[in-house]
Scaffold this motif. Structure first.
Motif, PDB file in Angstrom:
ATOM      1  N   ILE A  51     -24.085 -30.833   9.603  1.00  0.00           N
ATOM      2  CA  ILE A  51     -23.184 -30.416   8.534  1.00  0.00           C
ATOM      3  C   ILE A  51     -22.174 -31.543   8.331  1.00  0.00           C
ATOM      4  O   ILE A  51     -21.514 -31.967   9.275  1.00  0.00           O
ATOM      5  CB  ILE A  51     -22.434 -29.115   8.875  1.00  0.00           C
ATOM      6  CG1 ILE A  51     -23.416 -27.987   9.194  1.00  0.00           C
ATOM      7  CG2 ILE A  51     -21.544 -28.704   7.708  1.00  0.00           C
ATOM      8  CD1 ILE A  51     -22.750 -26.705   9.637  1.00  0.00           C
ATOM      9  N   ASP A  55     -18.090 -29.563   4.981  1.00  0.00           N
ATOM     10  CA  ASP A  55     -19.224 -28.651   4.747  1.00  0.00           C
ATOM     11  C   ASP A  55     -19.907 -28.885   3.411  1.00  0.00           C
ATOM     12  O   ASP A  55     -20.491 -27.962   2.828  1.00  0.00           O
ATOM     13  CB  ASP A  55     -18.764 -27.192   4.837  1.00  0.00           C
ATOM     14  CG  ASP A  55     -18.329 -26.815   6.250  1.00  0.00           C
ATOM     15  OD1 ASP A  55     -17.793 -25.705   6.430  1.00  0.00           O
ATOM     16  OD2 ASP A  55     -18.529 -27.639   7.163  1.00  0.00           O
ATOM     17  N   THR A  58     -25.513 -29.708   4.188  1.00  0.00           N
ATOM     18  CA  THR A  58     -26.194 -29.203   5.384  1.00  0.00           C
ATOM     19  C   THR A  58     -27.610 -29.743   5.356  1.00  0.00           C
ATOM     20  O   THR A  58     -28.295 -29.676   4.334  1.00  0.00           O
ATOM     21  CB  THR A  58     -26.222 -27.669   5.424  1.00  0.00           C
ATOM     22  OG1 THR A  58     -24.878 -27.171   5.405  1.00  0.00           O
ATOM     23  CG2 THR A  58     -26.897 -27.185   6.698  1.00  0.00           C
TER      24      THR A  58
END
Length: 125
Positions: A51, A55, A58
């Motif tokens: 990640i 964020d 991913t």
């Protein structure tokens, strides 16, 4: 002192599941990119899942897509890797890692500054 400690490895039969955890200390994990890497005997280290910082990205290696899930628990300052439908080829030492420079190419080990000691995962009948 920055420290990462993995746990949850072990011996499991093909088709089984394991959940790896990585506990961070000395820093706040939520502000860093995080990744799980693995290295099997005689093979190069491989980025399994990661990640990016914030964020925004991913990533899952093609070999684990649909079987592994990465997640972070900001309250506990931990990151986990849920591994389902395990195969013998998943056998390796698994490492968690973190860094401030981890971006969209979070599968590249060079972006990581801190590494755990590794935990052995063995998939065998």
């Amino acid at each position: 002192q920055v420290q990462l400690v993995e746990s949850g490895g072990g011996l499991v039969q093909p088709g089984g599941s394991l959940r790896l955890s990585c506990a961070a200390s000395g820093f706040t994990l939520r502000y860093y990119g995080i990744g799980w890497f693995r290295q099997a005997p005689g093979k190069e280290r491989e980025g399994v899942s990661c990640i990016a910082v914030g964020d925004r990205t991913t990533y899952y290696a093609d070999s684990v897509k649909g079987r592994f899930t990465i997640s972070r628990d900001n309250a506990k300052n931990t990151v986990s890797l849920q591994m389902n439908s395990l195969k013998p080829e998943d056998t390796a030492i698994y490492y968690c890692a973190t860094g401030e420079r981890v971006g969209s190419r979070c599968y590249v080990a060079d972006f990581y500054d801190y590494w755990g000691q590794g935990t052995q995962v063995t998939v065998s009948s």
